[in-house]
Design an enzyme around this catalytic site. Structure first.
Site, mmCIF file in Angstrom:
data_model
loop_
_atom_site.group_PDB
_atom_site.id
_atom_site.type_symbol
_atom_site.label_atom_id
_atom_site.label_comp_id
_atom_site.label_asym_id
_atom_site.label_seq_id
_atom_site.Cartn_x
_atom_site.Cartn_y
_atom_site.Cartn_z
ATOM 1 N N ASP A 33 47.287 43.914 38.801
ATOM 2 C CA ASP A 33 46.410 45.072 38.852
ATOM 3 C C ASP A 33 46.020 45.484 37.437
ATOM 4 O O ASP A 33 46.848 45.472 36.524
ATOM 5 C CB ASP A 33 47.129 46.226 39.557
ATOM 6 C CG ASP A 33 46.291 47.485 39.603
ATOM 7 O OD1 ASP A 33 45.244 47.470 40.260
ATOM 8 O OD2 ASP A 33 46.691 48.486 38.962
ATOM 9 N N HIS B 159 42.890 43.802 32.734
ATOM 10 C CA HIS B 159 42.135 44.003 31.502
ATOM 11 C C HIS B 159 42.699 45.140 30.648
ATOM 12 O O HIS B 159 42.361 45.235 29.469
ATOM 13 C CB HIS B 159 40.658 44.289 31.830
ATOM 14 C CG HIS B 159 40.473 45.208 32.995
ATOM 15 N ND1 HIS B 159 40.450 44.746 34.285
ATOM 16 C CD2 HIS B 159 40.326 46.539 33.082
ATOM 17 C CE1 HIS B 159 40.298 45.756 35.117
ATOM 18 N NE2 HIS B 159 40.220 46.865 34.412
ATOM 19 N N ASP C 208 38.329 47.906 47.206
ATOM 20 C CA ASP C 208 37.625 48.771 46.248
ATOM 21 C C ASP C 208 36.122 48.832 46.506
ATOM 22 O O ASP C 208 35.435 49.646 45.884
ATOM 23 C CB ASP C 208 37.846 48.261 44.819
ATOM 24 C CG ASP C 208 39.279 48.443 44.350
ATOM 25 O OD1 ASP C 208 39.886 49.462 44.706
ATOM 26 O OD2 ASP C 208 39.794 47.566 43.634
#
Length: 835
Positions: free
Chosen positions: A559, A562, A685
């Site tokens: 999760d 980045h 999402d």
């Protein structure tokens, strides 16, 4: 007479190294298939005349057979010049994961007829080798490209085991072979699955017996339902009410561990107080228009930014530093050489320098604390350095000659210089203040006023003016043991187009001061530092969590990858692979740069990145994505094997007596590989087609994704054609699905969504992935997309015609040109229309 020995083939993957030590592979990305039995070989080939052979060594951290992987343990292979052959170094591949190599050598000196300075040893950059994991399901190999993954938000699954078994059976019946569970751990106050309260404790409301029940569930999934388990790992943050934070506030970013955040904390506190005082200040507490917001913004400018005197975090203290500089000059404490009677040459013509040049000299040579923001007046002028400038202008101070007027002149001169120095810093402050105002205006406007925002018009205690960037730990016996500065912890969040390699709460970033972070108030950002020595408890705590997840789950989804420090992710994946060597690793990674994606993928050994069909805004964009993830073109001339690959047969054991079977090498080139994908028709999402396109696009979108030569994914609610995205945090209802009634699912048209058709699509996808159907042709025509995917040898394949349904396409079926598959026999499997 003994029967003839059967010849054994061994695959050899060839990696030529260039004269600079780089892999001579397109894109320099080495992606290898799963380990095999017997193991295949990675062969480094170096020309004997290469520069890297001069006092050279190849260093590789791929472990020898039977050894455990240690990222920092490299084996050395000596390289010696040889004008007659190519040097070959063979390394058996026995483990999946991310490995590295580099070379050291001493370059040749420049050619010259004169004596030259000897060259010094050099080291090449580190290059990476990624080996795909070997997955099996019910004792049968399951390639990554054959995965059909189904995501569920675990807290909506109902009661375990009754409701869970019904849903898992329905997922299996639809042809999926892996289930992605959002985190199954204890949740924090917000009830979001990604705001984990205790990383070592499974959700007690679902799994009252904890780990034992999870182990039983995973076993049953694989044995009875043919489903592998995938779960998220959340390393970047923890719930803001995690109890262990009270014992270990050093695990987060606070003013004690990150003093550069002091100004951001003061601003955040002042903003919260200002929001509480709006009514008493006669300012609007209900925002109905931009005019209402502008009144509040005026108050923020004067009372908050001005009232907190933020500029003091940027400028030098003129009075303090002037006095210190003059005192140093009077005491003879300058940076001039001892005994010198004249100034250094660097001050030539100093009397004629303009004011700005003198100020610039002080910034370049005398400024301390300029590396970051932080405490008020952290920036200062080094007194001896400033005294040197005064000495250059006025000479050394001599109490026998100089007098009080001389001191006043020196004081006034330095005072003027430092005011000039501060001009630059005030401009810096002005720029940041403007950004703070801009960010606050845009965020408050979106939350309170904008048509496309949540329209929370009323500012109340439950809906404060701003989202706080800090979690203030409660005052109790545990927290009183700590320095008060350590009790306000930075919340996690994300930034538009952020640098994935930069710590947004680190000393080089002002994102939390400039209010650039879209913050998640229910999550505290974790501070790992550069290694375990910087936060021992946190590294150990999260390593235990990671090993626990690897014990039961076949795959991870990282999760917020980045925003996760890459060195931390390397360490945690090393921990996981010790428990489960063939761990598949997927990641939510949005760096905004394919080049940066590669950095994460190759260093972490990521199997595939999550990619979303619902991000496409048109039929043409869907076509592009399907082409990208569809495999190589039909009739591709890409070569799999090196010419004349069959070498003379040889025995694996040169000391044998002929009893071992002969081995034939098949040398393969390493083809250029892009970043692999889990291509999803929809994720938890994404807004669903009914929101972003048209509900009728649910079926063609799913069919196009299923035809791609990569892992694919979907989410609970998509096959059921839910009318809108399920709200992850605040939704209270449980899942309901026609596929979860316990009955077998047949491939047929019917009501209740597209589950029955998904069964066929997933079966085809898995078959093609297992059997290597990796050549594809994609054609886009109007609202139609056709996909033809075939096996490279047998030429058998599947052909899809999909009519998309984006807004504005109309209700008619546009013209579609005839398709001719020359020399092909076709059998229709079905035709379906979603109404």
């Amino acid at each position: 007479m003994s029967p003839p020995k059967r010849q054994v083939s061994q695959a050899v993957y060839l990696v030529p190294l260039t004269d600079s030590g780089a892999p001579d592979v397109a894109g320099e990305y080495i992606y290898l298939p799963p380990p095999s039995d017997p193991s295949y070989t990675l062969r480094f080939a170096i020309q004997g005349t290469s520069s890297i052979c001069r006092k050279g060594s190849l260093w590789v951290n791929i472990p020898a057979q039977g050894e455990e992987f240690d990222r920092n343990k490299y084996r050395e292979y000596k390289l010696a010049p040889d004008f007659n052959r190519t040097i070959e170094i063979d390394i058996p591949i026995t483990l999946a994961g991310a490995f590295a190599f580099y070379t050291t050598y001493t370059p040749l000196p420049e050619f010259s007829t004169q004596d030259v300075t000897p060259t010094t040893p050099t080291r090449t950059p580190t290059y990476y080798v990624d080996v795909s994991p070997k997955l099996t399901l019910q004792n049968s190999p399951l390639p990554l490209d054959a995965l059909s993954i189904f995501s569920v938000i675990s807290k909506f699954m109902g009661k375990y085991p009754t409701d869970w078994d019904k849903h898992l059976h329905g997922i299996s019946e639809r042809g999926y072979n892996m289930v992605h569970f959002t985190p199954l751990m204890m949740r924090g106050d917000s009830n979001s699955p990604y705001s984990i309260y205790d990383q070592h404790q499974f959700d007690k409301t679902v799994f009252p017996n904890g780990e034992k029940v999870v182990a039983s569930m995973i076993t049953k999934m694989e044995r009875d339902f043919g489903l592998l388990g995938l779960t998220d790992v959340v390393w970047n943050h923890t719930a803001n009410n995690s109890k262990w934070l009270e014992e270990h506030p050093e695990a987060g970013y606070n003013v004690a561990t990150a003093p550069w955040l002091e100004s951001a904390l003061e601003l955040d506190t002042a903003l919260l107080k200002f929001g509480e005082d709006l009514q008493s200040l006669g300012l609007p507490t209900t925002l109905n228009s931009v005019d209402d917001l502008l009144k509040i913004m005026d108050g923020i400018k004067t009372r908050v930014i001005g009232g907190t005197r933020l500029w003091e975090c940027y400028v030098v203290h003129v009075e303090r530093d002037t006095q210190a500089a003059v005192a140093a000059w009077m005491d003879g404490k300058t940076n001039l050489n001892e005994g010198a009677t004249t100034v250094k040459s660097g001050f030539d013509g100093v009397g004629d320098w303009p004011l700005k040049k003198k100020a610039d000299w002080l910034i370049d040579n005398a400024l301390s604390g300029g590396d970051r923001l932080g405490e008020r007046f952290r920036r200062s002028i080094n007194p001896p350095a400033a005294a040197a400038l005064l000495a250059a202008l006025f000479g050394r101070y001599d109490r026998r000659v100089n007098s009080t007027p001389d001191e006043r002149v020196a004081y006034g001169t330095m005072h003027r210089f430092l005011n000039e120095v501060n001009l630059q810093f005030y401009r810096e402050y002005d720029a940041d203040s403007a950004e703070i105002m801009e960010q606050l205006f845009n965020r408050i406007k979106y939350v309170r006023i904008d048509e496309h925002g949540p329209k929370n018009r009323n500012i109340t205690a439950d809906s404060p003016l701003i989202e706080s960037y800090f979690t203030r730990l409660p005052d109790n016996e545990i927290t009183r043991k700590h320095d008060k500065k350590s009790l306000a912890l930075v919340n996690n969040g994300w930034i538009w187009a952020a640098d994935a390699m930069r710590d947004n709460a680190g000393p080089k970033s002002r994102a939390y001061l400039r209010r650039e972070v879209i913050v998640w108030g229910d999550c505290v950002k974790l501070r790992y530092g550069s290694g375990p020595q910087d936060s021992p408890f946190l590294w150990d705590f999260m390593a235990k969590y990671t090993r626990l997840m690897a014990k039961y789950f076949t795959a991870f989804r990282i999760d917020n990858c980045h925003s996760t420090p890459i060195h931390l992710a390397e360490y945690m994946l090393d921990q996981a692979r010790k428990v489960r060597p063939n761990l598949a690793v997927f990641a939510e990674l949005f760096t905004g740069s394919e080049q940066m994606d590669f950095v994460f993928v190759e260093r972490l050994g990521i199997s595939a990145l999550i990619r979303e069909a619902m991000q496409a805004w048109s039929t043409a964009e869907v076509s592009r994505l399907v082409h990208r993830h569809g495999g190589r073109p039909i009739g591709s001339l890409e070569v799999d094997e090196v010419a004349d690959a069959e070498k003379a047969t040889k025995h694996a054991n040169s000391h044998g007596n002929g009893s071992l079977p002969p081995t034939r090498e098949i040398i393969r080139t390493i083809k250029q590989s892009g970043v692999h994908a889990v291509f999803t028709d929809c994720t938890h999402d994404n807004e669903v087609p009914a929101q972003k396109r048209d509900a009728r696009d649910t079926l063609p979108n799913a069919a196009l994704v299923a035809m791609c030569a990569c892992s694919t994914g979907s989410v609970m609610g998509y096959d059921e054609i839910y009318p809108e995205l399920i709200e992850l945090v605040h939704e209270k209802r449980l899942y309901s699905s026609p596929s979860s009634n316990g009955a077998p699912i047949k491939v047929q048209a019917g009501e209740g969504g597209i589950g029955s058709i998904k069964r066929l699509l997933n079966q085809i996808h898995t078959l093609m992935g297992k059997d290597g159907y990796d050549e594809t042709h994609v054609h886009h025509e109007g609202e139609y997309i056709t996909v033809h995917r075939v096996h490279p040898q047998s030429r058998k394949g599947y052909f899809l015609i999909a009519h998309t349904a984006f807004p504005g396409y109309g209700n008619g079926n546009g013209g579609f040109s005839p398709v001719h598959l020359t020399g092909t026999k076709a059998k229709p499997l079905g035709s379906w229309l979603l109404e």
